[in-house]
Write a protein that holds these residues in place. Sequence first.
Motif, PDB file in Angstrom:
ATOM      1  N   GLU A   1      61.624  84.313 -49.584  1.00  0.00           N
ATOM      2  CA  GLU A   1      61.870  84.950 -50.796  1.00  0.00           C
ATOM      3  C   GLU A   1      61.431  85.895 -50.467  1.00  0.00           C
ATOM      4  OE1 GLU A   1      63.014  84.167 -56.255  1.00  0.00           O
ATOM      5  OE2 GLU A   1      62.083  82.050 -54.741  1.00  0.00           O
ATOM      6  N   GLU A   2      60.172  86.399 -50.881  1.00  0.00           N
ATOM      7  CA  GLU A   2      59.763  87.315 -50.938  1.00  0.00           C
ATOM      8  C   GLU A   2      59.499  87.961 -50.022  1.00  0.00           C
ATOM      9  OE1 GLU A   2      55.208  85.574 -50.652  1.00  0.00           O
ATOM     10  OE2 GLU A   2      55.472  84.239 -51.586  1.00  0.00           O
TER      11      GLU A   2
ATOM     12  N   TYR B   1      66.103  93.056 -50.528  1.00  0.00           N
ATOM     13  CA  TYR B   1      67.826  93.682 -50.720  1.00  0.00           C
ATOM     14  C   TYR B   1      67.237  94.562 -52.071  1.00  0.00           C
ATOM     15  CZ  TYR B   1      69.773  90.973 -47.433  1.00  0.00           C
ATOM     16  OH  TYR B   1      69.919  90.305 -46.195  1.00  0.00           O
ATOM     17  N   ALA B   2      66.617  94.235 -52.839  1.00  0.00           N
ATOM     18  CA  ALA B   2      66.348  95.628 -54.298  1.00  0.00           C
ATOM     19  C   ALA B   2      65.513  96.969 -52.872  1.00  0.00           C
ATOM     20  CB  ALA B   2      65.071  95.261 -54.967  1.00  0.00           C
TER      21      ALA B   2
ATOM     22  N   ALA C   1      52.108  94.208 -52.599  1.00  0.00           N
ATOM     23  CA  ALA C   1      51.976  92.529 -51.995  1.00  0.00           C
ATOM     24  C   ALA C   1      51.877  92.290 -53.272  1.00  0.00           C
ATOM     25  CB  ALA C   1      50.489  92.785 -51.220  1.00  0.00           C
ATOM     26  N   VAL C   2      52.534  90.712 -52.562  1.00  0.00           N
ATOM     27  CA  VAL C   2      53.107  89.655 -53.860  1.00  0.00           C
ATOM     28  C   VAL C   2      52.436  88.048 -53.245  1.00  0.00           C
ATOM     29  CG1 VAL C   2      55.381  89.153 -52.629  1.00  0.00           C
ATOM     30  CG2 VAL C   2      54.858  88.364 -54.775  1.00  0.00           C
TER      31      VAL C   2
ATOM     32  N   GLU D   1      60.450  90.097 -56.988  1.00  0.00           N
ATOM     33  CA  GLU D   1      61.708  91.188 -57.445  1.00  0.00           C
ATOM     34  C   GLU D   1      60.753  92.683 -58.302  1.00  0.00           C
ATOM     35  OE1 GLU D   1      66.034  91.839 -58.891  1.00  0.00           O
ATOM     36  OE2 GLU D   1      65.354  89.652 -57.987  1.00  0.00           O
ATOM     37  N   LYS D   2      59.927  92.140 -59.165  1.00  0.00           N
ATOM     38  CA  LYS D   2      59.361  92.680 -60.063  1.00  0.00           C
ATOM     39  C   LYS D   2      58.542  93.480 -59.545  1.00  0.00           C
ATOM     40  CE  LYS D   2      58.800  89.392 -64.514  1.00  0.00           C
ATOM     41  NZ  LYS D   2      59.615  90.246 -65.212  1.00  0.00           N
ATOM     42  N   VAL D   3      57.842  93.092 -58.717  1.00  0.00           N
ATOM     43  CA  VAL D   3      56.923  93.964 -57.474  1.00  0.00           C
ATOM     44  C   VAL D   3      57.942  94.995 -56.629  1.00  0.00           C
ATOM     45  CG1 VAL D   3      55.252  94.342 -55.282  1.00  0.00           C
ATOM     46  CG2 VAL D   3      55.441  92.218 -56.525  1.00  0.00           C
ATOM     47  N   ALA D   4      58.280  94.606 -56.783  1.00  0.00           N
ATOM     48  CA  ALA D   4      59.334  95.200 -55.674  1.00  0.00           C
ATOM     49  C   ALA D   4      60.364  96.342 -56.964  1.00  0.00           C
ATOM     50  CB  ALA D   4      60.817  95.086 -55.534  1.00  0.00           C
TER      51      ALA D   4
END
Length: 249
Positions: free
Chosen positions: A47-48, A54-55, A154-155, A237-240
């Motif tokens: 997921e990471e 895709y974002a 990074a996440v 997704e928030k990081v993206a």
Amino acid sequence: MNHIDFYCRLIAFIEKGAIMSRKNVLFIVTSHASLGDEKETTGLWLEELAAPYYAFIDAGCDVRIVSISGGSVPIDPKSQAERGENPESVERFLDDKNAMAAIQHTPSVAEVDTFGFDALFIPGGHGTMWDMPDNEHLAKLVAATYESGRIVAAVCHGPAGLVGARLSNGEPLVKDRDVSAFTDSEEEAVGLTDTVPFLLESRLTELGANVRSAPNFEPFALADGNLITGQNPPSSEKVAELVLRALKM
């Protein structure tokens, strides 16, 4: 010049501008597939990669994936459920032949052109804890990207890839920076405190980072200048989104 020639040249000029304005995002993922001496397998948390992938794709970015050692990327089996039960981005990734091919045949981080991208993104997965902190090529790439003013993101366990990065003044890249990462409390919650080679939150704190976090497994991400980090898989997704905002997209 007749009207047809003029409009053809105008269209070509516009298309060239659109191509030049596209942003390039480089993903760097783990190549490590085992939990230390344990028989249990690990690797990239899918997921990471999938959510930010895709974002960026949907925003019109060009995306490239490399790994620490090159070749096929190990996927943590815990990051995949039965088909139809995964996050939407993971289902999309698993159905995407191009994306799946990209993680089967990755170049190594040693082969990366230092200035060929606008943002660097490091997804997590426990594998990063073994093969990223001491990788010299990664450390130099991360530091060069940051000092050039481009984005380093990074996440979750991905900030393990920031641990070895030193700026040109010799200071740790994360020193005095606000960062987020998988917390010691979250590591304890998943039962791997005594398995990982170090606790990521604690190591970042030792390096002088100001580690920020939300409650366990709640989405959380922040930007400190061109350094953007997130706490856990739901934060991907928030990081993206913060990266895209920094890229003005």
